[in-house]
Design a protein around this motif. Structure first.
Motif, mmCIF file in Angstrom:
data_model
loop_
_atom_site.group_PDB
_atom_site.id
_atom_site.type_symbol
_atom_site.label_atom_id
_atom_site.label_comp_id
_atom_site.label_asym_id
_atom_site.label_seq_id
_atom_site.Cartn_x
_atom_site.Cartn_y
_atom_site.Cartn_z
ATOM 1 N N ASP A 114 55.691 -33.693 36.655
ATOM 2 C CA ASP A 114 55.368 -33.270 35.293
ATOM 3 C C ASP A 114 53.875 -32.985 35.191
ATOM 4 O O ASP A 114 53.127 -33.117 36.160
ATOM 5 C CB ASP A 114 55.793 -34.368 34.315
ATOM 6 C CG ASP A 114 56.002 -33.868 32.886
ATOM 7 O OD1 ASP A 114 55.788 -32.664 32.630
ATOM 8 O OD2 ASP A 114 56.382 -34.687 32.020
ATOM 9 N N TYR A 115 53.447 -32.640 33.991
ATOM 10 C CA TYR A 115 52.030 -32.340 33.765
ATOM 11 C C TYR A 115 51.177 -33.586 34.014
ATOM 12 O O TYR A 115 51.620 -34.722 33.831
ATOM 13 C CB TYR A 115 51.801 -31.828 32.343
ATOM 14 C CG TYR A 115 51.933 -32.885 31.265
ATOM 15 C CD1 TYR A 115 50.838 -33.657 30.864
ATOM 16 C CD2 TYR A 115 53.164 -33.114 30.622
ATOM 17 C CE1 TYR A 115 50.963 -34.619 29.873
ATOM 18 C CE2 TYR A 115 53.286 -34.077 29.634
ATOM 19 C CZ TYR A 115 52.182 -34.832 29.261
ATOM 20 O OH TYR A 115 52.289 -35.788 28.290
ATOM 21 N N SER A 140 54.612 -29.663 39.308
ATOM 22 C CA SER A 140 55.062 -29.949 37.945
ATOM 23 C C SER A 140 56.426 -29.314 37.684
ATOM 24 O O SER A 140 56.573 -28.378 36.896
ATOM 25 C CB SER A 140 54.043 -29.447 36.915
ATOM 26 O OG SER A 140 54.400 -29.855 35.623
ATOM 27 N N ILE A 142 59.024 -30.090 36.067
ATOM 28 C CA ILE A 142 59.542 -30.045 34.698
ATOM 29 C C ILE A 142 58.995 -28.858 33.924
ATOM 30 O O ILE A 142 59.736 -28.187 33.186
ATOM 31 C CB ILE A 142 59.217 -31.364 33.968
ATOM 32 C CG1 ILE A 142 60.130 -32.478 34.485
ATOM 33 C CG2 ILE A 142 59.362 -31.226 32.452
ATOM 34 C CD1 ILE A 142 59.762 -33.858 34.001
ATOM 35 N N THR A 143 57.739 -28.558 34.088
ATOM 36 C CA THR A 143 57.118 -27.483 33.301
ATOM 37 C C THR A 143 57.191 -26.134 33.996
ATOM 38 O O THR A 143 56.741 -25.136 33.435
ATOM 39 C CB THR A 143 55.647 -27.819 32.994
ATOM 40 O OG1 THR A 143 54.917 -27.957 34.215
ATOM 41 C CG2 THR A 143 55.542 -29.101 32.196
ATOM 42 N N LEU A 188 57.858 -41.020 33.516
ATOM 43 C CA LEU A 188 58.387 -40.205 32.427
ATOM 44 C C LEU A 188 58.365 -40.945 31.089
ATOM 45 O O LEU A 188 58.268 -40.326 30.034
ATOM 46 C CB LEU A 188 59.808 -39.752 32.754
ATOM 47 C CG LEU A 188 59.894 -38.694 33.865
ATOM 48 C CD1 LEU A 188 61.320 -38.496 34.319
ATOM 49 C CD2 LEU A 188 59.294 -37.374 33.404
ATOM 50 N N ARG A 204 52.253 -41.747 26.868
ATOM 51 C CA ARG A 204 52.973 -40.497 26.619
ATOM 52 C C ARG A 204 53.519 -40.505 25.187
ATOM 53 O O ARG A 204 54.145 -41.477 24.758
ATOM 54 C CB ARG A 204 54.136 -40.360 27.607
ATOM 55 C CG ARG A 204 54.895 -39.030 27.468
ATOM 56 C CD ARG A 204 56.140 -39.000 28.337
ATOM 57 N NE ARG A 204 55.856 -38.980 29.760
ATOM 58 C CZ ARG A 204 55.578 -37.876 30.461
ATOM 59 N NH1 ARG A 204 55.516 -36.706 29.838
ATOM 60 N NH2 ARG A 204 55.344 -37.957 31.756
ATOM 61 N N ASP A 208 56.951 -35.556 23.514
ATOM 62 C CA ASP A 208 57.223 -34.934 24.813
ATOM 63 C C ASP A 208 58.716 -34.758 25.056
ATOM 64 O O ASP A 208 59.120 -34.084 26.001
ATOM 65 C CB ASP A 208 56.629 -35.768 25.941
ATOM 66 C CG ASP A 208 55.156 -35.487 26.190
ATOM 67 O OD1 ASP A 208 54.530 -34.807 25.351
ATOM 68 O OD2 ASP A 208 54.619 -35.955 27.221
ATOM 69 N N SER A 217 53.488 -31.346 25.538
ATOM 70 C CA SER A 217 53.186 -31.905 26.855
ATOM 71 C C SER A 217 51.865 -32.632 26.691
ATOM 72 O O SER A 217 50.789 -32.057 26.869
ATOM 73 C CB SER A 217 53.093 -30.817 27.926
ATOM 74 O OG SER A 217 54.367 -30.315 28.267
ATOM 75 N N THR A 226 60.700 -27.026 27.820
ATOM 76 C CA THR A 226 60.017 -28.034 28.629
ATOM 77 C C THR A 226 60.480 -29.434 28.252
ATOM 78 O O THR A 226 60.742 -30.274 29.119
ATOM 79 C CB THR A 226 58.488 -27.915 28.452
ATOM 80 O OG1 THR A 226 58.055 -26.646 28.941
ATOM 81 C CG2 THR A 226 57.763 -29.022 29.199
ATOM 82 N N ARG A 230 62.482 -32.132 30.481
ATOM 83 C CA ARG A 230 61.940 -33.487 30.667
ATOM 84 C C ARG A 230 63.027 -34.524 30.368
ATOM 85 O O ARG A 230 63.182 -35.506 31.100
ATOM 86 C CB ARG A 230 60.731 -33.686 29.773
ATOM 87 C CG ARG A 230 59.948 -34.966 30.042
ATOM 88 C CD ARG A 230 58.647 -34.970 29.255
ATOM 89 N NE ARG A 230 57.696 -33.998 29.757
ATOM 90 C CZ ARG A 230 57.160 -33.008 29.042
ATOM 91 N NH1 ARG A 230 57.491 -32.845 27.764
ATOM 92 N NH2 ARG A 230 56.294 -32.178 29.602
ATOM 93 N N TYR A 233 65.495 -34.485 33.250
ATOM 94 C CA TYR A 233 64.965 -35.166 34.436
ATOM 95 C C TYR A 233 65.086 -36.681 34.259
ATOM 96 O O TYR A 233 65.488 -37.401 35.189
ATOM 97 C CB TYR A 233 63.501 -34.776 34.664
ATOM 98 C CG TYR A 233 63.015 -35.020 36.076
ATOM 99 C CD1 TYR A 233 62.896 -36.307 36.582
ATOM 100 C CD2 TYR A 233 62.663 -33.959 36.912
ATOM 101 C CE1 TYR A 233 62.448 -36.537 37.875
ATOM 102 C CE2 TYR A 233 62.229 -34.177 38.209
ATOM 103 C CZ TYR A 233 62.119 -35.473 38.687
ATOM 104 O OH TYR A 233 61.677 -35.693 39.973
#
Length: 427
Positions: A114-115, A140, A142-143, A188, A204, A208, A217, A226, A230, A233
């Motif tokens: 991810d980011y 990354s 996910i993005t 995550l 986070r 998100d 993000s 995105t 996420r 995932y």
């Protein structure tokens, strides 16, 4: 058990019953049978708590809010309690050691998943001379839904699936390319911990996971897809964790013919050697060495075991508790039931009562020393988590960690003496 620890995990345990023999025989077969009973119980508890984590994760993805995010984080921490007590079954038991990397590999280059912060590039640090930077930490997944990870023109990351996540794990042989397991899920749920050796864990935002115009993000507004990816995932990773644990439970089940347990119980001294190897190697090489000393010497929170959540103190504590469980032949389940029977200590005491008691004392000393990490992190006056304790210039904090390291090394040393007393010359 000291007050700080009780405050952290008391909700997990209720009054239960004792399962096992009241007057256990001290034979190798009886010891290995109880050793296997404890393995079955601890892996079963790991599975049950992972299933509870899945419920919380599904609630977060379906209805993202600060409340559902915090609930998922709490469920993740609960799931670590039995799992960390299972790690004493590594090293001696190859089936557990070969499997463990899919569940608990760390540290990870989170940029693969991810980011990350724009200034983060862990894969470029600690390189050997002539070694090239692994660009996987910039993927990354996910993005980037059209990422070509194999350089063959195919959009390999278009669908978040278990096969994709599995294919990314240790991509190109990179040990930091961790895509699955507890720490991927942890990342995550918390995101990066950018506080260094200062106070604070990852932060986070729940946005998100928002499916719609509110998707983010971090501090940046993101395309709704995105956030969908996420969430996918996170849920797929949790499903994979459950499946992995189901497989291990089956290997230790007393009701499954021809499984690993059935073979181990018949191995006699070779099986006892496996159990003692797990105790010695987890205490010294893994917990004192890889998980504590490496981070302390480098003063580097990136080498912290649960580095996103700052839950490391409990993970380390339950490692040493798992060692104590196996040596004394007793495990308290998450529902309060106690599984107990013939122990390794009993077996050694039949030959050398003095060394058997010495090892029990060294393990208890180590448990208390590692509990110092818990007391520090859970302190009401001046809480300091593991990443603060290892900080440069924190002399008192460094001493707390070093005391734990020293005590764990004594466990390994005494384990070797105990093994020799029953004719096992090398672990």
């Amino acid at each position: 058990m000291k007050k700080a620890l009780v405050l952290g995990v008391s909700a997990l345990f209720a009054a239960g019953c004792v399962v096992g023999k009241t007057a256990p025989e001290t034979t190798e077969e009886a010891v290995l049978s109880n050793y296997s009973d404890i393995a079955y119980a601890v892996f079963s508890d790991s599975l049950t708590t992972a299933e509870s984590l899945k419920v919380a994760v599904d609630a977060l993805v379906a209805n993202p809010s600060q409340e559902t995010l915090e609930a998922a984080r709490a469920a993740w921490k609960v799931s670590r309690v039995p799992y960390q007590q299972s790690e004493v079954y590594r090293f001696g038991n190859s089936n557990v050691d070969d499997w463990e990397g899919d569940l608990n590999a760390w540290p990870l280059d989170e940029g693969l998943i991810d980011y990350v912060d724009p200034n983060y590039n862990r894969s470029a640090t600690n390189l050997e001379e002539g070694e090239e930077v692994d660009q996987s930490a910039t993927y990354s997944v996910i993005t980037n839904s059209a990422l070509d990870i194999n350089n063959d023109g195919k959009a390999d990351t278009a669908e978040i699936s278990s096969s994709l996540i599995a294919s990314l794990h240790e991509l190109r042989g990179g040990e930091a390319n961790v895509s699955r397991g507890y720490h991927a899920i942890e990342f995550l749920l918390w995101g990066q911990d950018l506080n260094g050796t200062n106070a604070g864990a990852g932060n986070r935002p729940f946005t998100d996971f928002v499916n719609g115009a509110g998707c983010t993000s971090g501090t940046v507004k993101a395309d709704a897809n995105t956030c969908v990816r996420r969430g996918q995932y996170l849920t797929v990773s949790t499903d994979m964790l459950i499946e992995d644990l189901q497989n291990m439970v089956a290997q230790w089940s007393p009701e499954t013919e021809g499984n690993y347990r059935a073979t181990l119980i018949t191995e006699g001294q070779a099986g006892i050697k496996k159990a003692l190897t797990g105790i010695g190697e987890l205490a010294g090489g893994e917990l004192a060495g890889e998980r504590m000393r490496v981070a302390l010497v480098a003063n580097d929170p990136e080498d912290e075991h649960d580095c996103f959540s700052d839950n490391t103190h409990f993970s380390h504590y339950y490692n040493i508790k798992g060692i104590q469980n196996v040596y004394l032949g007793s495990y308290t389940r998450t529902n309060g039931d106690v599984v107990q029977g013939s122990s390794i200590k009993d077996l050694i005491a039949a030959t050398d009562a003095k060394v058997a008691e010495q090892l029990a004392v060294k393990i208890e000393d180590a448990r208390q020393a590692v509990n110092g990490l818990v007391e520090s992190a859970e302190s009401k006056e001046n809480p300091q988590a593991f990443d603060q304790l290892i900080g440069p210039g924190n002399k008192e904090g460094n001493k707390v960690v070093q005391k734990a390291i020293d005590s764990l090394l004594l466990v390994t040393e005494t384990t070797e003496s105990a093994a020799k007393s029953i004719g096992i010359t090398e672990l």
